[in-house]
Design a protein around this motif. Structure first.
Motif, PDB file in Angstrom:
ATOM      1  N   ARG A 138     -31.577  55.167 -38.645  1.00 20.25           N
ATOM      2  CA  ARG A 138     -30.802  54.801 -37.455  1.00 20.25           C
ATOM      3  C   ARG A 138     -30.023  55.993 -36.882  1.00 20.25           C
ATOM      4  O   ARG A 138     -30.115  56.267 -35.684  1.00 20.25           O
ATOM      5  CB  ARG A 138     -29.874  53.628 -37.787  1.00 20.25           C
ATOM      6  CG  ARG A 138     -29.133  53.122 -36.561  1.00 20.25           C
ATOM      7  CD  ARG A 138     -28.259  51.959 -36.907  1.00 20.25           C
ATOM      8  NE  ARG A 138     -27.327  51.679 -35.841  1.00 20.25           N
ATOM      9  CZ  ARG A 138     -26.196  51.021 -35.993  1.00 20.25           C
ATOM     10  NH1 ARG A 138     -25.862  50.571 -37.176  1.00 20.25           N
ATOM     11  NH2 ARG A 138     -25.401  50.801 -34.985  1.00 20.25           N
ATOM     12  N   PRO A 139     -29.269  56.736 -37.730  1.00 21.54           N
ATOM     13  CA  PRO A 139     -28.585  57.894 -37.149  1.00 21.54           C
ATOM     14  C   PRO A 139     -29.537  58.966 -36.619  1.00 21.54           C
ATOM     15  O   PRO A 139     -29.239  59.619 -35.621  1.00 21.54           O
ATOM     16  CB  PRO A 139     -27.734  58.434 -38.300  1.00 21.54           C
ATOM     17  CG  PRO A 139     -28.112  57.703 -39.511  1.00 21.54           C
ATOM     18  CD  PRO A 139     -28.833  56.471 -39.115  1.00 21.54           C
ATOM     19  N   THR A 146     -30.528  57.734 -33.321  1.00 26.03           N
ATOM     20  CA  THR A 146     -29.365  57.806 -32.418  1.00 26.03           C
ATOM     21  C   THR A 146     -29.220  59.217 -31.849  1.00 26.03           C
ATOM     22  O   THR A 146     -28.988  59.405 -30.653  1.00 26.03           O
ATOM     23  CB  THR A 146     -28.084  57.431 -33.199  1.00 26.03           C
ATOM     24  OG1 THR A 146     -28.216  56.099 -33.659  1.00 26.03           O
ATOM     25  CG2 THR A 146     -26.850  57.546 -32.338  1.00 26.03           C
ATOM     26  N   ILE A 147     -29.399  60.210 -32.724  1.00 24.29           N
ATOM     27  CA  ILE A 147     -29.268  61.600 -32.270  1.00 24.29           C
ATOM     28  C   ILE A 147     -30.472  61.995 -31.398  1.00 24.29           C
ATOM     29  O   ILE A 147     -30.321  62.709 -30.402  1.00 24.29           O
ATOM     30  CB  ILE A 147     -29.079  62.539 -33.483  1.00 24.29           C
ATOM     31  CG1 ILE A 147     -27.703  62.262 -34.110  1.00 24.29           C
ATOM     32  CG2 ILE A 147     -29.186  64.003 -33.090  1.00 24.29           C
ATOM     33  CD1 ILE A 147     -27.489  62.823 -35.471  1.00 24.29           C
ATOM     34  N   GLN A 205     -32.076  59.962 -29.482  1.00 24.69           N
ATOM     35  CA  GLN A 205     -31.839  59.295 -28.201  1.00 24.69           C
ATOM     36  C   GLN A 205     -30.830  60.088 -27.354  1.00 24.69           C
ATOM     37  O   GLN A 205     -30.992  60.238 -26.147  1.00 24.69           O
ATOM     38  CB  GLN A 205     -31.302  57.885 -28.467  1.00 24.69           C
ATOM     39  CG  GLN A 205     -31.217  57.022 -27.232  1.00 24.69           C
ATOM     40  CD  GLN A 205     -30.460  55.732 -27.495  1.00 24.69           C
ATOM     41  OE1 GLN A 205     -29.607  55.655 -28.374  1.00 24.69           O
ATOM     42  NE2 GLN A 205     -30.771  54.708 -26.730  1.00 24.69           N
ATOM     43  N   LEU A 206     -29.802  60.629 -28.039  1.00 22.21           N
ATOM     44  CA  LEU A 206     -28.802  61.455 -27.342  1.00 22.21           C
ATOM     45  C   LEU A 206     -29.482  62.659 -26.690  1.00 22.21           C
ATOM     46  O   LEU A 206     -29.196  63.034 -25.551  1.00 22.21           O
ATOM     47  CB  LEU A 206     -27.729  61.926 -28.336  1.00 22.21           C
ATOM     48  CG  LEU A 206     -26.674  62.864 -27.771  1.00 22.21           C
ATOM     49  CD1 LEU A 206     -25.526  62.068 -27.175  1.00 22.21           C
ATOM     50  CD2 LEU A 206     -26.126  63.796 -28.834  1.00 22.21           C
ATOM     51  N   PRO A 245     -20.226  59.806 -41.638  1.00 17.08           N
ATOM     52  CA  PRO A 245     -20.901  59.692 -42.950  1.00 17.08           C
ATOM     53  C   PRO A 245     -22.418  59.887 -42.870  1.00 17.08           C
ATOM     54  O   PRO A 245     -23.197  58.997 -43.194  1.00 17.08           O
ATOM     55  CB  PRO A 245     -20.540  58.268 -43.395  1.00 17.08           C
ATOM     56  CG  PRO A 245     -20.288  57.530 -42.134  1.00 17.08           C
ATOM     57  CD  PRO A 245     -19.742  58.511 -41.154  1.00 17.08           C
ATOM     58  N   ILE A 246     -22.835  61.053 -42.402  1.00 18.64           N
ATOM     59  CA  ILE A 246     -24.273  61.368 -42.358  1.00 18.64           C
ATOM     60  C   ILE A 246     -24.478  62.752 -42.968  1.00 18.64           C
ATOM     61  O   ILE A 246     -23.570  63.576 -42.958  1.00 18.64           O
ATOM     62  CB  ILE A 246     -24.833  61.368 -40.915  1.00 18.64           C
ATOM     63  CG1 ILE A 246     -24.015  62.322 -40.014  1.00 18.64           C
ATOM     64  CG2 ILE A 246     -24.870  59.978 -40.327  1.00 18.64           C
ATOM     65  CD1 ILE A 246     -24.670  62.641 -38.686  1.00 18.64           C
TER      66      ILE A 246
END
Lengths: 300, 256
Positions: free
Chosen positions: B3-4, B7-8, B10-11, B91-92
């Protein structure tokens, strides 16, 4: 166990090509308890931001240890507990406010369905209601500072670390940030913040530590550091006895307790010297900072 | 953990759209139309191949320059602007950021290449010339080269400034294109040290010349399927190596 435990923390910045070393932190010991507002003070270059960066995993310590709730800093588990706003925050300004906060919510592992409601809530909390659709590039400096605070508290962390949260804010903004911090404490959170605005620190911090040249030189509660009340006597004519300091045309003496002040007043009356002012006061954090911890080389 | 990463990614895609990275396609389209008219008057019987050759060359150069310049700023710009502070304090793991950024830019390049390919097909269709047999494979090879160049740019971006990362990546791209010549020069070199250095450079640097589809396009020769698969595997392996090094470097880096 304290929420934050720092022991003998050291940071040396090394330039790989020039072989030059700059000591950012010499030896720092610190503990921050749960549910307190902890102020981190010190002149520029003292090591405040370096410490906060180590705690948030942005840089690594050269020596010593730092833990958050017993977890070594730098680990994702430790970072799950904290929210962070850096000094002079810069963000991806092509994003709208809601996209920006959704991005950080996703990175923090928040549930997608709870995000819209939480975003509205934190924007209200930081004094930016109704800006969801506005791109960050249209924000003023103060608004960026506020949205920086919003991303720090978005995922409801136990520990909020703020690097100079008051910088760039007008008096109203500073008051709002103070209220936000005390609100976080009331909600059971812990706040660690650095600041140059000593009045703000004095007003809201439960405990502070003063850092200088990479070491903490003083730590304690505001009451412990500033001591009890003291009394200021001001006269026009210089008395023959006692340690009087000339201030303009007048002479001033500081008495450490009420009894000493009463005694001194009686002597002045007996000597026929009229007292211009007798005032109860407490030493301010600013006075402590400038009188006791003036940076070396600063003669002012 | 995906997911992260997404998310990045997509950014990164959103950033490309909002910063109008795809404006290059308009320039490419205008160039294509211009070239197609120009070539019609200049060449006899080779229109189709010239259009293919010119358009694929332009598409490759533009795509690789995008890979170099966007890739070079991918991490380094974020470090310089300090936008990373609030990201790495989440927290990644840091490799999540590197991978997310890479995938996002790979998406940008995919859209760019795909639309570029569609533009070429449209020009060919309007001119009543069919696309050559190996059009899709050639497009895929060009894209694979961009991904390799992008991974190199990301590696340099993980430890240096945007300018240095772009300069190094550009050098790697140019030398990578000439790596076959490096091997030949190694055989001709009289000095053993020089020969060894050239062989070393040939081994370490990406063999981008092999991903060049011009032979397929110009000669319209049927490609050996196994060879094409090997080329894609080679690209994938090189990308994996570069990204692993980038993640390893970035994980250890102090973000001052």
């Amino acid at each position: 166990m304290s929420l934050i435990e720092i022991k003998g923390l050291k940071k040396v910045y090394r330039s790989p090509f020039l072989r030059r070393e700059v000591v950012g932190l010499e030896h720092l010991d610190l503990s921050v308890e749960r549910n307190e507002i902890f102020g981190f003070l010190g002149p520029n270059g003292a090591g405040k931001s370096t410490t906060l960066k180590i705690l948030t995993g942005i840089i690594r310590a050269s020596a010593g240890s730092a833990t958050i709730d017993g977890l070594a800093v730098g680990s994702p588990k430790a970072r799950r507990m904290l929210g962070f706003m850096p000094e002079f925050p810069t963000f991806h300004d092509f994003l709208r406010a809601d996209e920006f906060l959704t991005f950080y919510g996703d990175l923090s592992g928040m549930a997608r369905q709870e995000l819209p409601q939480r975003i509205d809530q934190v924007l209200e909390m930081v004094g930016l209601p109704g800006v969801q659709d506005r791109p960050l590039r249209s924000f003023s400096k103060g608004m960026l500072q506020r949205i920086g605070l919003a991303q720090a508290v978005l995922h409801d962390p136990d520990l909020v670390i703020l690097d100079e949260p008051m910088s760039g804010l007008d008096p109203v903004g500073r008051r709002d940030v103070r209220q936000l911090m005390t609100g976080l404490k009331a909600a059971g959170k812990t706040v660690l913040f650095s600041s140059h605005v000593l009045n703000d620190v004095e007003e809201i911090a439960d405990r502070v530590t003063v850092v200088r040249e990479g070491r903490n030189v003083l730590s304690g509660s505001i009451d412990e550091l500033l001591g009890g009340e003291r009394f200021e006597l001001v006269v026009r004519q210089r008395p023959s006895a006692g340690e009087w300091r000339q201030v303009g045309e007048d002479f001033m003496m500081i008495c450490d307790d009420e009894e000493a002040a009463q005694r001194q007043l009686a002597e002045l009356v007996q000597a026929g010297i009229s007292v211009l002012r007798c005032q109860r006061e407490r030493r301010s954090l600013e006075q402590l900072f400038f009188e006791d911890f003036r940076p070396s080389g600063d003669a002012s | 953990m995906m997911r992260p990463v997404l998310t990045i990614a997509q950014l990164t895609l959103r950033e490309a759209f909002r910063k109008r990275v795809f404006v290059n396609l308009a320039v490419f389209a205008a160039l294509m139309v211009g070239v197609s008219f120009l070539m019609t008057g200049l060449t006899i019987g080779q229109h189709q191949r010239v259009i293919h050759s010119v358009s694929f060359t332009v598409l490759s150069v533009v795509g690789n320059l995008l890979a170099v310049f966007l890739g070079a700023g991918l991490i380094a710009h974020e470090v310089e602007r300090k936008t990373l502070y609030t990201i790495v304090s989440r927290p990644i793991n840091r490799w999540v950021f590197v991978l997310g950024r890479y995938l996002g830019l790979a998406g940008v390049l995919a859209i760019n290449t795909l639309i570029g390919g569609l533009l070429v097909s449209s020009v060919l269709m309007v001119s009543n010339w069919p696309a050559l047999d190996h059009f899709t494979v050639s497009l895929a090879l060009i894209y694979a080269e961009m991904l390799v160049v992008l991974s190199i740019a990301v590696l340099f971006s993980s430890f240096s400034t945007p300018t240095l990362a772009a300069t190094f990546s550009l050098c790697f791209w140019v030398i990578g294109r000439l790596s076959v010549e490096l091997q030949e020069l190694a055989g001709l070199a009289r000095n053993d040290g020089l020969a060894l250095a050239m062989k070393g450079a040939y081994t370490l640097l990406p063999n981008l010349g092999r991903l060049d589809p011009m032979d397929l396009l110009i000669h319209n020769a049927a490609p050996d399927a196994a060879h094409v698969v090997m080329l894609f595997l080679y690209a994938l392996g090189y990308i994996g190596l570069m990204l692993s090094l980038a993640c390893w470097t970035f994980e250890r880096r102090d973000l001052k």
